[in-house]
Each structure stands twice: as C-alpha cells, then as structure tokens.
Design a protein around this motif. Structure first.
Motif, PDB file in Angstrom:
ATOM      1  N   THR A  73      -3.990   9.166   0.183  1.00  0.00           N
ATOM      2  CA  THR A  73      -3.935   7.720  -0.057  1.00  0.00           C
ATOM      3  C   THR A  73      -3.044   7.466  -1.270  1.00  0.00           C
ATOM      4  OG1 THR A  73      -6.162   7.423   0.816  1.00  0.00           O
ATOM      5  CG2 THR A  73      -5.286   5.658  -0.572  1.00  0.00           C
ATOM      6  N   VAL A  74      -2.049   6.614  -1.105  1.00  0.00           N
ATOM      7  CA  VAL A  74      -1.113   6.291  -2.180  1.00  0.00           C
ATOM      8  C   VAL A  74      -1.254   4.818  -2.537  1.00  0.00           C
ATOM      9  CG1 VAL A  74       1.335   6.075  -2.802  1.00  0.00           C
ATOM     10  CG2 VAL A  74       0.535   8.092  -1.543  1.00  0.00           C
ATOM     11  N   VAL A  75      -1.508   4.549  -3.809  1.00  0.00           N
ATOM     12  CA  VAL A  75      -1.578   3.173  -4.326  1.00  0.00           C
ATOM     13  C   VAL A  75      -0.468   3.025  -5.346  1.00  0.00           C
ATOM     14  CG1 VAL A  75      -2.977   1.444  -5.499  1.00  0.00           C
ATOM     15  CG2 VAL A  75      -4.077   3.126  -4.006  1.00  0.00           C
ATOM     16  N   ALA A  76       0.471   2.121  -5.101  1.00  0.00           N
ATOM     17  CA  ALA A  76       1.635   1.977  -5.966  1.00  0.00           C
ATOM     18  C   ALA A  76       1.771   0.552  -6.481  1.00  0.00           C
ATOM     19  CB  ALA A  76       2.906   2.387  -5.219  1.00  0.00           C
ATOM     20  N   VAL A  77       1.880   0.424  -7.800  1.00  0.00           N
ATOM     21  CA  VAL A  77       2.254  -0.842  -8.429  1.00  0.00           C
ATOM     22  C   VAL A  77       3.771  -0.837  -8.546  1.00  0.00           C
ATOM     23  CG1 VAL A  77       2.156  -2.211 -10.541  1.00  0.00           C
ATOM     24  CG2 VAL A  77       0.115  -0.997  -9.756  1.00  0.00           C
ATOM     25  N   THR A  78       4.424  -1.845  -8.000  1.00  0.00           N
ATOM     26  CA  THR A  78       5.889  -1.829  -8.053  1.00  0.00           C
ATOM     27  C   THR A  78       6.477  -3.223  -7.887  1.00  0.00           C
ATOM     28  OG1 THR A  78       7.885  -0.778  -7.134  1.00  0.00           O
ATOM     29  CG2 THR A  78       6.161  -1.411  -5.565  1.00  0.00           C
ATOM     30  N   HIS A  79       7.671  -3.388  -8.487  1.00  0.00           N
ATOM     31  CA  HIS A  79       8.505  -4.564  -8.235  1.00  0.00           C
ATOM     32  C   HIS A  79       9.681  -4.202  -7.332  1.00  0.00           C
ATOM     33  CE1 HIS A  79       6.427  -7.017 -11.144  1.00  0.00           C
ATOM     34  NE2 HIS A  79       6.656  -6.175 -12.111  1.00  0.00           N
ATOM     35  N   ASP A  80       9.816  -2.938  -7.008  1.00  0.00           N
ATOM     36  CA  ASP A  80      10.966  -2.428  -6.271  1.00  0.00           C
ATOM     37  C   ASP A  80      10.816  -2.742  -4.785  1.00  0.00           C
ATOM     38  OD1 ASP A  80      12.876  -0.855  -4.946  1.00  0.00           O
ATOM     39  OD2 ASP A  80      12.813   0.703  -6.483  1.00  0.00           O
ATOM     40  N   ALA A  81      11.630  -3.659  -4.286  1.00  0.00           N
ATOM     41  CA  ALA A  81      11.531  -4.080  -2.889  1.00  0.00           C
ATOM     42  C   ALA A  81      11.783  -2.932  -1.929  1.00  0.00           C
ATOM     43  CB  ALA A  81      12.514  -5.223  -2.619  1.00  0.00           C
ATOM     44  N   ASP A  82      12.633  -1.981  -2.313  1.00  0.00           N
ATOM     45  CA  ASP A  82      12.909  -0.846  -1.440  1.00  0.00           C
ATOM     46  C   ASP A  82      11.711   0.095  -1.361  1.00  0.00           C
ATOM     47  OD1 ASP A  82      15.518  -1.552  -0.663  1.00  0.00           O
ATOM     48  OD2 ASP A  82      16.327  -0.813  -2.548  1.00  0.00           O
ATOM     49  N   VAL A  83      10.997   0.276  -2.463  1.00  0.00           N
ATOM     50  CA  VAL A  83       9.774   1.079  -2.434  1.00  0.00           C
ATOM     51  C   VAL A  83       8.749   0.415  -1.522  1.00  0.00           C
ATOM     52  CG1 VAL A  83       7.799   1.884  -3.789  1.00  0.00           C
ATOM     53  CG2 VAL A  83      10.107   2.098  -4.706  1.00  0.00           C
ATOM     54  N   ILE A  84       8.565  -0.879  -1.673  1.00  0.00           N
ATOM     55  CA  ILE A  84       7.620  -1.627  -0.839  1.00  0.00           C
ATOM     56  C   ILE A  84       7.949  -1.440   0.639  1.00  0.00           C
ATOM     57  CG2 ILE A  84       6.802  -3.942  -0.252  1.00  0.00           C
ATOM     58  CD1 ILE A  84       7.367  -4.699  -3.221  1.00  0.00           C
ATOM     59  N   ARG A  85       9.228  -1.545   0.954  1.00  0.00           N
ATOM     60  CA  ARG A  85       9.655  -1.456   2.355  1.00  0.00           C
ATOM     61  C   ARG A  85       9.460  -0.044   2.917  1.00  0.00           C
ATOM     62  NH1 ARG A  85      14.704  -1.201   5.230  1.00  0.00           N
ATOM     63  NH2 ARG A  85      15.790  -0.697   3.306  1.00  0.00           N
ATOM     64  N   HIS A  86       9.782   0.974   2.129  1.00  0.00           N
ATOM     65  CA  HIS A  86       9.743   2.342   2.647  1.00  0.00           C
ATOM     66  C   HIS A  86       8.353   2.958   2.642  1.00  0.00           C
ATOM     67  CE1 HIS A  86      14.139   2.071   2.217  1.00  0.00           C
ATOM     68  NE2 HIS A  86      14.165   3.025   3.113  1.00  0.00           N
ATOM     69  N   LEU A  87       7.447   2.454   1.817  1.00  0.00           N
ATOM     70  CA  LEU A  87       6.084   2.979   1.844  1.00  0.00           C
ATOM     71  C   LEU A  87       5.232   2.289   2.903  1.00  0.00           C
ATOM     72  CD1 LEU A  87       5.087   3.580  -1.893  1.00  0.00           C
ATOM     73  CD2 LEU A  87       6.009   5.187  -0.229  1.00  0.00           C
ATOM     74  N   GLY A  88       5.593   1.057   3.269  1.00  0.00           N
ATOM     75  CA  GLY A  88       4.830   0.354   4.290  1.00  0.00           C
ATOM     76  C   GLY A  88       3.394   0.135   3.854  1.00  0.00           C
ATOM     77  N   GLY A  89       2.452   0.316   4.800  1.00  0.00           N
ATOM     78  CA  GLY A  89       1.037   0.248   4.471  1.00  0.00           C
ATOM     79  C   GLY A  89       0.517  -1.148   4.199  1.00  0.00           C
ATOM     80  N   HIS A  90      -0.457  -1.207   3.316  1.00  0.00           N
ATOM     81  CA  HIS A  90      -1.209  -2.420   3.005  1.00  0.00           C
ATOM     82  C   HIS A  90      -0.653  -3.072   1.740  1.00  0.00           C
ATOM     83  CE1 HIS A  90      -4.558  -5.100   2.427  1.00  0.00           C
ATOM     84  NE2 HIS A  90      -5.024  -4.440   1.383  1.00  0.00           N
ATOM     85  N   ARG A  91      -0.809  -4.384   1.614  1.00  0.00           N
ATOM     86  CA  ARG A  91      -0.347  -5.115   0.437  1.00  0.00           C
ATOM     87  C   ARG A  91      -1.513  -5.767  -0.294  1.00  0.00           C
ATOM     88  NH1 ARG A  91       3.448  -2.832   2.073  1.00  0.00           N
ATOM     89  NH2 ARG A  91       5.507  -3.589   2.677  1.00  0.00           N
ATOM     90  N   ILE A  92      -1.494  -5.679  -1.620  1.00  0.00           N
ATOM     91  CA  ILE A  92      -2.383  -6.461  -2.471  1.00  0.00           C
ATOM     92  C   ILE A  92      -1.483  -7.295  -3.372  1.00  0.00           C
ATOM     93  CG2 ILE A  92      -4.071  -6.427  -4.344  1.00  0.00           C
ATOM     94  CD1 ILE A  92      -5.117  -3.781  -3.212  1.00  0.00           C
ATOM     95  N   GLU A  93      -1.539  -8.607  -3.229  1.00  0.00           N
ATOM     96  CA  GLU A  93      -0.673  -9.477  -4.022  1.00  0.00           C
ATOM     97  C   GLU A  93      -1.517 -10.242  -5.034  1.00  0.00           C
ATOM     98  OE1 GLU A  93       2.952 -12.700  -3.546  1.00  0.00           O
ATOM     99  OE2 GLU A  93       2.059 -11.764  -1.769  1.00  0.00           O
ATOM    100  N   LEU A  94      -1.183 -10.060  -6.309  1.00  0.00           N
ATOM    101  CA  LEU A  94      -1.891 -10.740  -7.384  1.00  0.00           C
ATOM    102  C   LEU A  94      -1.086 -11.943  -7.848  1.00  0.00           C
ATOM    103  CD1 LEU A  94      -3.111  -7.733  -9.586  1.00  0.00           C
ATOM    104  CD2 LEU A  94      -4.276  -8.859  -7.670  1.00  0.00           C
ATOM    105  N   ALA A  95      -1.760 -13.058  -8.058  1.00  0.00           N
ATOM    106  CA  ALA A  95      -1.112 -14.262  -8.564  1.00  0.00           C
ATOM    107  C   ALA A  95      -1.099 -14.246 -10.083  1.00  0.00           C
ATOM    108  CB  ALA A  95      -1.847 -15.506  -8.062  1.00  0.00           C
ATOM    109  N   ALA A  96      -0.197 -15.027 -10.665  1.00  0.00           N
ATOM    110  CA  ALA A  96      -0.106 -15.103 -12.129  1.00  0.00           C
ATOM    111  C   ALA A  96      -1.354 -15.760 -12.700  1.00  0.00           C
ATOM    112  CB  ALA A  96       1.129 -15.904 -12.508  1.00  0.00           C
TER     113      ALA A  96
END
Length: 343
Positions: free
Chosen positions: A320-343
């Motif tokens: 299981t990989v959990v990644a905090v990132t702003h990198d759109a390419d990382v987001i795209r290539h890891l796929g999986g589930h999204r957790i989006e936090l608001a300001a």
C-alpha cells in the motif's frame, strides 16, 4: 508553523520584495501547489519586467520557465556542459539526448504506465481507516477535522490539496508518528500490534514492518555516517543476517543511482540524492504500507522515473502506497485512490 510550500513562498516573497538587480532562484517552485507555481511564475515575471533584473533559475522542471528564458545551460552529472543556447535550440535540437541524460525536456514523455484510478474506497477493503479524525501539529489547533477516510489495501492513495491544508500532518498521523487531536486511526486486523490497531500505539520495531514514513525533509530521518549504513538501519533492527542485508542494500543503491555514493555522508548529498536515499531507507525494511511526503521533489527526469517505477513495482507486489504530492505526473502514474483536502 508554516507548511513546506508556505515557507518556500515566504522565502521567494522576501527575495522579490528587495527588487534586486540579479535574481537567482534555486528550485523556486519545489513543494508548491499548482496555484502557487502559477503565482510565483507570474510574480517573478512581473518583477523582472518592472526592474530589468537579470534572472537565473536553477530548475529540473524546465517547462514552468522555458518561455521566460532567453538562454538555457544544461550541466551534466560530471559537471561538464551538455548544451547551451536558446530554449528552442536546446530542447528541439538536443531534446532526445538530454532526456536520456536525465533532463526534463518539455513535452517529452517518461515512458511509464499510467495506473488506473479508483473512484471510491470501500472501508471493508481498507488497510487504514479514520473516524471523525482531527489532525494537529501542536496539540492545540486542528488543521483538518471530521476526516472519515479509508486507505485501500494494496494500491496507491494520493493525498492532494493546497499548501497549508494539512497534508503532511495527515500523513504523519496515518503513519503513527503524530497523535490525533480527536477521533481515531485504525489499521486492518492483519497489522495489529501488541497494543492494538492504532499505529500511534505501536513500538518502533512494529512500525518498521507495518508502516514506513518518508518525511518531507529527508534529513529528518538520517541517522548514520554513510549512505550504505543508512540503508541498513531498518534491516539490522529487524535482525536480518548480513547476506540478506547486503543484498537488499546493494539492490537499492543500484536501482536509485546511489552506488557511487555508498560511502558518502548522507548529509553531504544533493537535495535530489537525499530524497532518493530517504525513499530507499523505508523500502529496505519492506513495510506493508509506505507513506511518502513529496516523494519526487528535487528529481531530474532519471531520478523521477527511478522512484515512480519503484513505487509502481511495490504496488504490483501488493504494498500500500500513500503519497502526498503536488506533482500531477506522480498523481497520474500512481493512479489509485484520491484524498483531497481543502484549505
């Protein structure tokens, strides 16, 4: 109390406020959210236009700045000059060779598979769940509250959101390194420690094989005097024999381009090398869950591909990989589930 991205923006604001004749920026958009990147890029352009300042940018992600530059100088790993000219000349004429050497060439694909996105996480399949969770850095103020989250087992979960939203704080809480202000974090039964299912109650040895954490600042996790010893810390703590430790360490050194630096002090490495080492130290102990905070910051193209392909392989193996990132390419290539936090 500021997040990494907020600190970066503050430092840049201070430099821009001086309206200097020479503006020298070293990875100025590292750890910034997409809106922050656009703001910094626009602010720098305005200051340069208004003052006539000379702008020098040291950067891996060239696409952000390419249309503002009049000259691009590409330095090789050995300190030699790979290319020098206008952006069009450098990237158009030498693009393929530069990409092969590890340079981010605008529009040049990385050649990795794009993993599928999971639209929803079923709590029944989760390896980590939270209930009414409030996360905090200082035990007084919640940066996020009321979080009802499920981290699916054996796939990627990407945590996204603007700077200051609490992404790093949430990651540290999920990894059992920060206590919750309110609510609970609970692991799946298969990860149960002697004190139960809450990672914050586990011993350091229990965490080693259950949840590994890659900090936003790599230096926060270095303990030894050499790169090789750093990679061996986890395996030694688990009691592995020397032959097994050496095999794991040698493989990670080779995979992440650190073999020539095996005897170097971790604190003397470049920013990108420190990041690769910090990722490798966690992978060495083979935990069931890997939590990474900005895993690809400071990476050239080759280093980025090395880290992301390694994470894809871990996912294929069921990690299981959990990644905090702003990198759109990382987001795209890891796929999986999204957790989006608001300001």
């Amino acid at each position: 109390a500021l997040s990494g991205g907020q600190k970066q923006r503050l430092a840049l604001a201070g430099a821009l406020a001086m309206r200097p004749g020479l503006l020298l920026l070293d990875e100025p958009t590292a750890n910034l959210d997409p809106e922050g990147v656009r703001e910094i890029r626009a602010s720098v352009e305005r200051v340069v236009a208004a003052t006539g300042a000379t702008l020098v940018v040291i950067e891996h992600r060239t696409a952000v700045w390419a249309d503002l530059m009049t000259r691009v100088i590409v330095v090789g790993a050995d300190g030699g000059l790979l290319a020098d000219g206008t952006p069009d000349e450098v990237f158009r004429v030498h693009g393929d060779a530069l990409a092969e050497a590890g340079v981010w060439v605008p529009g040049h694909p990385v050649g990795l598979p794009v993993l599928p996105v999971r639209r929803a996480a079923d709590p029944a399949d989760a390896i980590l769940t939270t209930r009414d969770l409030a996360v905090t850095r200082d035990r007084r103020r919640a940066v996020q509250r009321g979080l009802e989250l499920a981290v699916p087992d054996g796939t990627a979960t990407v945590i996204v959101g603007p700077n200051g939203a609490g992404k790093s704080t949430l990651a540290l809480t999920l990894a059992g390194l920060l206590d919750a202000l309110h609510g609970t974090v609970e692991a799946a039964e298969g990860l149960r420690g002697r004190r139960g299912l809450d990672p914050i109650r586990w011993t350091s040895r229990e965490l080693l094989t259950r949840i590994g954490m890659v900090f936003q600042d790599p230096e926060h996790q270095f303990l030894t005097q050499t790169v090789r010893d750093e990679l061996a810390v986890g395996p030694r703590a688990l009691g592995w024999d020397k032959e097994r430790i050496d095999a794991v360490v040698d493989a990670l050194l080779e995979r992440l381009g650190l073999t020539a630096l095996a005897a170097a002090n971790p604190f003397t490495l470049s920013g990108g090398q420190k990041r690769r080492l910090s990722v490798a130290t966690v992978l060495a102990a083979a935990p069931a869950v890997i939590v990474l905070d900005e895993p690809t910051f400071g990476q050239d193209r080759r280093g980025w591909i090395g880290i992301v392909s390694l994470l894809q392989e871990e996912i294929a193996r069921g990690t299981t990989v959990v990644a905090v990132t702003h990198d759109a390419d990382v987001i795209r290539h890891l796929g999986g589930h999204r957790i989006e936090l608001a300001a």
